[in-house]
Design an enzyme around this catalytic site. Structure first.
Site, short mmCIF file in Angstrom:
data_model
loop_
_atom_site.label_atom_id
_atom_site.label_comp_id
_atom_site.label_asym_id
_atom_site.label_seq_id
_atom_site.Cartn_x
_atom_site.Cartn_y
_atom_site.Cartn_z
N ARG A 17 26.20 -118.85 -7.14
CA ARG A 17 25.22 -119.92 -7.35
C ARG A 17 25.25 -120.37 -8.81
O ARG A 17 25.53 -119.57 -9.70
CB ARG A 17 23.81 -119.43 -6.99
CG ARG A 17 23.66 -119.01 -5.55
CD ARG A 17 22.23 -118.67 -5.18
NE ARG A 17 21.45 -118.03 -6.24
CZ ARG A 17 20.29 -117.44 -6.04
NH1 ARG A 17 19.75 -117.40 -4.82
NH2 ARG A 17 19.62 -116.87 -7.03
N LYS B 227 11.94 -107.15 -10.56
CA LYS B 227 10.48 -107.12 -10.38
C LYS B 227 10.08 -107.41 -8.93
O LYS B 227 9.20 -106.76 -8.38
CB LYS B 227 9.79 -108.16 -11.28
CG LYS B 227 9.90 -107.93 -12.74
CD LYS B 227 8.96 -108.84 -13.52
CE LYS B 227 9.15 -110.31 -13.20
NZ LYS B 227 10.49 -110.83 -13.56
N ARG C 153 2.32 -116.05 -17.53
CA ARG C 153 3.62 -116.33 -18.14
C ARG C 153 3.49 -116.60 -19.64
O ARG C 153 4.49 -116.59 -20.36
CB ARG C 153 4.28 -117.53 -17.47
CG ARG C 153 4.81 -117.26 -16.09
CD ARG C 153 5.60 -118.44 -15.55
NE ARG C 153 6.07 -118.22 -14.20
CZ ARG C 153 7.17 -117.58 -13.87
NH1 ARG C 153 7.94 -117.09 -14.82
NH2 ARG C 153 7.53 -117.43 -12.61
N ARG D 122 18.33 -118.71 -19.07
CA ARG D 122 17.09 -118.18 -18.46
C ARG D 122 16.52 -117.05 -19.30
O ARG D 122 15.30 -116.93 -19.45
CB ARG D 122 17.38 -117.71 -17.04
CG ARG D 122 17.64 -118.85 -16.06
CD ARG D 122 18.33 -118.38 -14.80
NE ARG D 122 17.49 -117.48 -14.00
CZ ARG D 122 17.96 -116.72 -13.00
NH1 ARG D 122 19.24 -116.74 -12.70
NH2 ARG D 122 17.14 -115.96 -12.31
N ARG E 218 26.54 -111.44 -8.61
CA ARG E 218 26.01 -111.81 -7.29
C ARG E 218 26.85 -112.92 -6.66
O ARG E 218 27.24 -113.88 -7.33
CB ARG E 218 24.56 -112.29 -7.39
CG ARG E 218 23.58 -111.19 -7.72
CD ARG E 218 22.16 -111.52 -7.38
NE ARG E 218 21.67 -112.77 -7.94
CZ ARG E 218 20.38 -113.08 -8.00
NH1 ARG E 218 19.46 -112.24 -7.55
NH2 ARG E 218 19.99 -114.23 -8.52
#
Length: 209
Positions: A155, A13, A88, A166, A122
């Site tokens: 990370r 996004k 949200r 998440r 990542r």
């Protein structure tokens, strides 16, 4: 046009919002940026938000809505805007209806396993912060940053268990907005799996400039 961008973590996004903002000449408004700007400028709402954040709390809907309402009153939103990260929750969406007309809630649609693959691959440089992806954008030398030679690492929030958590949080709290805007008749799905330039091209066909 006034857009809301919806989608899970890893849907892209933020990247698309920047591209669309540049192409359409409208501001990309994220709640994180609004908080930082108000805290930096020492506004009354900014001071309240800072006190809560400094104490480790969550900023209330009332303050968040007030900050968004103030931001949407600025002259640069006259031609339209992109809201990213707000609303949200359903109460925030209902409050937004009181002071803004949303033309389209754009749902960047992507399956959970594709998100895990995208975010889980990542890696980040410990020295300069440069991001890589082990499949899509690997460094020239394994575990070494192309830019500064620093060590690369994954990370904590990009580890599989963190990503799944998440996604669970997103599905529970934010995903109901998809049904909310579908009921309003202004939800538009965009396939978020391809490369950003492909997603942007699809967006432009659905919302001609």
């Amino acid at each position: 046009m006034n857009f809301i961008f919806l989608g899970p973590p890893g849907a892209g996004k933020g990247t698309l919002a920047k591209e669309v903002a540049a192409a359409y000449g409208i501001p990309h408004i994220s709640t994180g940026d609004i908080f930082r700007e108000n805290i930096k400028n020492g506004t009354e709402l900014g001071k309240k938000a800072k006190a809560i954040i400094d104490a480790g709390g969550l900023v209330s809907d009332e303050i968040t809505i007030g900050l968004v309402k103030d931001r949407l009153s600025k002259p640069d939103t006259a031609k339209g805007y992109i809201l990213d990260g707000f609303p949200r929750t359903i109460p925030q969406a209902e409050a937004l209806e009181g002071f803004a007309k949303i033309d389209a809630a754009v749902n960047f649609d992507i399956e959970d396993n594709a998100v895990v693959d995208r975010l889980g691959g990542r890696i980040c440089c410990k020295e300069c912060g440069q991001m890589y992806h082990i499949k899509n954008n690997p460094p020239k030398v394994a575990d070494k940053c192309d830019k500064c030679g620093g060590a690369l690492y994954t990370r904590d929030d990009d580890k599989p268990e963190s990503i799944k958590h998440r996604l669970e949080v997103y599905r529970e709290s934010t995903a109901p907005l998809i049904d909310f805007y579908k009921g309003k008749g202004n939800l538009v799905d965009v396939d978020a799996k391809p490369a950003p330039e492909t997603v942007l091209a699809e967006f432009k066909t659905k919302f001609p400039m």
